[in-house]
Structures are given as C-alpha cells and as structure tokens.
Design an enzyme around this catalytic site. Structure first.
Site, PDB file in Angstrom:
ATOM      1  N   ASP A 110       0.804  -1.242   0.000  1.00 28.96           N
ATOM      2  CA  ASP A 110       0.000   0.000   0.000  1.00 28.96           C
ATOM      3  C   ASP A 110       0.827   1.278   0.000  1.00 28.96           C
ATOM      4  O   ASP A 110       0.302   2.335   0.301  1.00 28.96           O
ATOM      5  CB  ASP A 110      -1.011  -0.003   1.151  1.00 28.96           C
ATOM      6  CG  ASP A 110      -0.427   0.460   2.471  1.00 28.96           C
ATOM      7  OD1 ASP A 110       0.784   0.234   2.705  1.00 28.96           O
ATOM      8  OD2 ASP A 110      -1.178   1.054   3.258  1.00 28.96           O
ATOM      9  N   GLU A 111       2.113   1.180  -0.338  1.00 33.79           N
ATOM     10  CA  GLU A 111       2.872   2.432  -0.339  1.00 33.79           C
ATOM     11  C   GLU A 111       3.995   2.453  -1.369  1.00 33.79           C
ATOM     12  O   GLU A 111       4.520   1.414  -1.763  1.00 33.79           O
ATOM     13  CB  GLU A 111       3.427   2.736   1.054  1.00 33.79           C
ATOM     14  CG  GLU A 111       4.282   1.652   1.640  1.00 33.79           C
ATOM     15  CD  GLU A 111       4.519   1.876   3.129  1.00 33.79           C
ATOM     16  OE1 GLU A 111       5.294   2.774   3.480  1.00 33.79           O
ATOM     17  OE2 GLU A 111       3.917   1.126   3.924  1.00 33.79           O
TER      18      GLU A 111
HETATM   19  N1  DCP Z   1      -0.639  -5.466   7.314  1.00 35.99           N
HETATM   20  C1  DCP Z   1      -0.691  -6.739   7.856  1.00 35.99           C
HETATM   21  N2  DCP Z   1      -0.106  -6.990   9.075  1.00 35.99           N
HETATM   22  C2  DCP Z   1       0.538  -6.003   9.752  1.00 35.99           C
HETATM   23  C3  DCP Z   1       0.610  -4.705   9.195  1.00 35.99           C
HETATM   24  C4  DCP Z   1       0.000  -4.473   7.971  1.00 35.99           C
HETATM   25  O1  DCP Z   1      -1.259  -7.648   7.255  1.00 35.99           O
HETATM   26  N3  DCP Z   1       1.099  -6.259  10.942  1.00 35.99           N
HETATM   27  C5  DCP Z   1      -1.316  -5.211   6.029  1.00 35.99           C
HETATM   28  C6  DCP Z   1      -2.721  -4.690   6.286  1.00 35.99           C
HETATM   29  C7  DCP Z   1      -2.641  -3.216   5.988  1.00 35.99           C
HETATM   30  C8  DCP Z   1      -1.548  -3.175   4.943  1.00 35.99           C
HETATM   31  O2  DCP Z   1      -0.652  -4.223   5.261  1.00 35.99           O
HETATM   32  O3  DCP Z   1      -3.880  -2.698   5.525  1.00 35.99           O
HETATM   33  C9  DCP Z   1      -0.810  -1.842   4.909  1.00 35.99           C
HETATM   34  O4  DCP Z   1      -0.134  -1.616   6.127  1.00 35.99           O
HETATM   35  P1  DCP Z   1      -0.047  -0.199   6.793  1.00 35.99           P
HETATM   36  O5  DCP Z   1       1.006  -0.281   7.825  1.00 35.99           O
HETATM   37  O6  DCP Z   1       0.118   0.854   5.757  1.00 35.99           O
HETATM   38  O7  DCP Z   1      -1.423  -0.014   7.576  1.00 35.99           O
HETATM   39  P2  DCP Z   1      -2.842   0.435   7.060  1.00 35.99           P
HETATM   40  O8  DCP Z   1      -2.815   0.876   5.631  1.00 35.99           O
HETATM   41  O9  DCP Z   1      -3.813  -0.639   7.370  1.00 35.99           O
HETATM   42  O10 DCP Z   1      -3.195   1.642   8.019  1.00 35.99           O
HETATM   43  P3  DCP Z   1      -2.595   3.131   7.999  1.00 35.99           P
HETATM   44  O11 DCP Z   1      -3.778   4.008   7.726  1.00 35.99           O
HETATM   45  O12 DCP Z   1      -2.034   3.344   9.351  1.00 35.99           O
HETATM   46  O13 DCP Z   1      -1.558   3.184   6.924  1.00 35.99           O
HETATM   47 MG    MG Z   2      -1.354   2.200   4.994  1.00 36.40          MG
HETATM   48 MG    MG Z   3       1.828   0.988   4.461  1.00 40.04          MG
END
Ligand code: DCP
Ligand code: MG
Ligand code: MG
Length: 362
Positions: A110-111
C-alpha cells in the site's frame, strides 16, 4: 535541481477495500484478520479501520483480544489476492505521476515513493498540488483515501506521510527538516528498530535532535561504522538513496505509456514490439526461459486489466512471446471501447536454462 520526493501510503488499506466493497460497513468498526490455518479463534489482526482503532485495536494484535475490546466490530478474513489487484491499479496511478517510469519505487502493498523533482521543478507549492492530484485520482478511481508526504528525500517523505493520517498531506521543505524531525522520539525515525531504540535510550538519547547532535564517533563505537554513520545522518534528515524500482526476480516485464491515449492498432503494436524486444533481451541476458505471458492494459480511466497465458513448455523465443502477447492484445481491442493509456508485457514462471536447447529454440 533539488530533489523532491513523494511518499504515498493508503489509509487502513485492507479494511478500506472491504468498506468500499460493502458500503454497509461504513461507520462500523471493521477488523481484517489473518486467521491461523488451524481454524478456531486463533490469528492476528492484519489491520482495522479507524473506528476500530479508537477501541484500541491494532495490527498484529491477536484477533481474540480485538474481539474482547470491541465485540460488535465486524471481523473479516484477509483476501490477499484481491487486495493485490487493487494495489496494482493504485500503483499504476502513482507511477503515472512520477517523473519517469523508473522514478518510482513500490515498497509495500500500500505504499510507494515517487520522484517528482522535474515535474515540480523543485517548487514545493507545485509539489503540494501534485500531492493533491494524486490523492484525488486514487479517491476517484479506487475510492480509497491515502496520506501523502513530500520532502527532499525518501526518509523525510516517508516520515511526512505518517505525520497526518488518515487522508493527510504533509509537506516538509528542506529548510523545515530540522524543525520537523528534531522533537520526534528516536523510534519514529524510519529504519530504527526496537533494539536500536533501547540501546539509544540507555545512552540517554531520546529525541532525534539529541541523536543528531551526538558525537558520530561515539555512535560508531557502539553501533559499528555503517549503522553509526547512518544514525547520525538520518537524525540530521540526510538520505541520499535513490528512488529506484526493486527488480522482481521471478518475472521480467516492461510497461510504457502510449504517446497519447488511443486505440490505434498501429501505435499499440509498434509500442508492443519495443516492449517485447526489451523483455526478450532481459530474458537472454538472464539466461532464463518463461512459461507464461501476461499482457496488461491501463485504460484512459486508469482501470487496469490483465490477460495471461501459460505455455506448454518453457521458452525464450521472441516469436512465441510476440504471437501470444499480440493475440491477447487483439482480444483487449475487441472487448473494449475505451482508449488505452499504458500497456505492458510480462513473462513469468521463469526457469534457468540448462544449456540444452528446447525444440522451440530451433
Ligand atoms: N498489514 C498486515 N499486518 C501487519 C501490518 C499491515 O497484514 N502487521 C497489512 C494490512 C494493511 C496493509 O498491510 O492494511 C498496509 O499496512 P499499513 O502499515 O500501511 O497499515 P494500514 O494501511 O492498514 O493503516 P494506515 O492508515 O495506518 O496506513
Ligand atoms: Mg497504509
Ligand atoms: Mg503501508
């Protein structure tokens, strides 16, 4: 020209996709869980939306614990392949905003980093406009919000994107780097792990500005040359690493934009020939054969579509690649009415050549 780098990270990515797919989830706490294959209530939280986070639910927490914190939350299983598809479309939107095809680096599902030094001519006001444009494109095409960080290097851009979340944009100009980083605790510095954080705490170093003014020779004596130097530089907000795509090892592919959005077969097949030539020269250089061929089309509305074929044998032959890829492209042209924006050709299922030629190579 000064470098300007953007880092983009989707907000609560997996849960945001689930909300998009089922609008009745909006406003509810949504927790996406990676259930252990033993079944039952085992497993850890992949991510949760911000409503669930308010209840103290965090990534990597046991799902059981999450349930106890918020019994009325909606718990959903991870659909990784689907999220990968959404990710691929978003990455194309991001890539199309970088200075060039190569000025792009996906760092997780996602980045990504994009270099925009040229497109904004080093002007941070223009850079902010590009940041807003990216957010709007991701929102309108994929109905997902993201947070954007802009800075003079990857380290600052990455830390800026997490500064305001969700749906934020943070611009850190070179002259503001010290003010931005200085007050943060060292664990916020991108790249510092738990062990390093603890070691720094023992040394009485709590904030990034304390780390920046710490004697670099002392740091080297504790952490070794590379790490000690890196800590000191990072704390000063210095990062010279380039935005550069990590080459996948299990596939070889090339994508490019058409001169302008079009369905002109001549233009499309001419560009395809270039891409195919390029892919084949990489195949030869790596001395591999491939067993599948994939063609990607990104339409003028950014919708992405792919077609793949698995071949009977592993080959490294340009005519077989060309024939299969072009047949798939013809299908795309027949099935669609929209203009094409970008096209890609990729081979995967790679095998090392053993030296023995297959029949197809003659
Ligand atoms: N992910 C996962 N297990 C983790 C961390 C992340 O499976 N311990 C997966 C789910 C997230 C995705 O990776 O949706 C992207 O991680 P991010 O750290 O960018 O977190 P999010 O996008 O969910 O939230 P934020 O809004 O904080 O970026
Ligand atoms: Mg994220
Ligand atoms: Mg991320």
């Amino acid at each position: 020209m000064e470098r300007v780098i953007i880092h983009v990270d989707m907000d609560y990515f997996y849960a945001a996709i689930e909300e998009r797919e089922d609008p009745s989830l909006k406003g509810k706490a949504v927790v996406v869980c990676m259930y252990s294959n033993r079944g039952g209530s085992g497993g850890a939280v992949s991510t949760s939306n911000y409503v669930a986070r308010e209840a103290g639910i965090r990534s990597a927490m046991p799902c059981k614990l999450a349930r106890s914190k918020k019994p009325d939350a909606v718990f959903l299983p991870v659909r990784k392949e689907f999220y990968e598809e959404v990710s691929a479309k978003i990455m194309e939107i991001l890539r199309s905003n970088a200075d060039s095809e190569e000025a792009f680096e996906k760092i997780s599902i996602d980045e990504a980093f994009l270099e925009i030094s040229q497109s904004c001519s080093g002007d941070y006001d223009l850079a902010r406009d590009i940041g807003h444009k990216i957010k709007e494109e991701v929102r309108s095409q994929e109905e997902i919000t993201c947070s954007v960080g802009i800075g003079p290097n990857k380290l600052i851009a990455k830390m800026a994107s997490s500064f305001r979340k969700p749906d934020g944009i943070t611009v850190v100009r070179p002259e503001d780097v010290q003010t931005f980083l200085g007050p943060m605790t060292v664990k916020k510095l991108w790249g510092i792990g738990k062990v390093t954080e603890e070691r720094l705490t023992e040394m009485g170093i709590r904030t990034v500005s304390e780390l920046a003014s710490y004697d670099v020779m002392e740091l080297i004596s504790v952490f070794g040359k590379n790490k000690g130097m890196w800590l000191s530089q990072a704390a000063m907000g210095i990062d010279g690493t380039a935005v550069k795509e990590r080459t996948a090892t299990d596939q070889i592919g090339r994508m490019a934009s058409l001169e302008h959005d079009s369905r002109d077969e001549n233009m499309i097949f001419t560009l395809m020939d270039e891409l195919i030539d390029d892919v084949i020269s990489k195949v030869k250089a790596r001395k591999v054969s491939f067993r599948s061929v994939t063609v990607t089309v990104i339409f003028s509305n950014f919708k992405t579509s792919t077609k793949s074929r698995t071949l009977g044998h592993a080959v490294s032959d340009i005519s077989i690649l060309s024939e299969n890829a072009k047949e798939m492209m013809k299908q795309f042209l027949e099935e669609s009415t929209m203009n094409f924006r970008r096209i890609g050709v990729r081979v995967d299922n790679l095998q090392e050549n053993t030296g023995q030629k297959s029949l197809f190579d003659f």
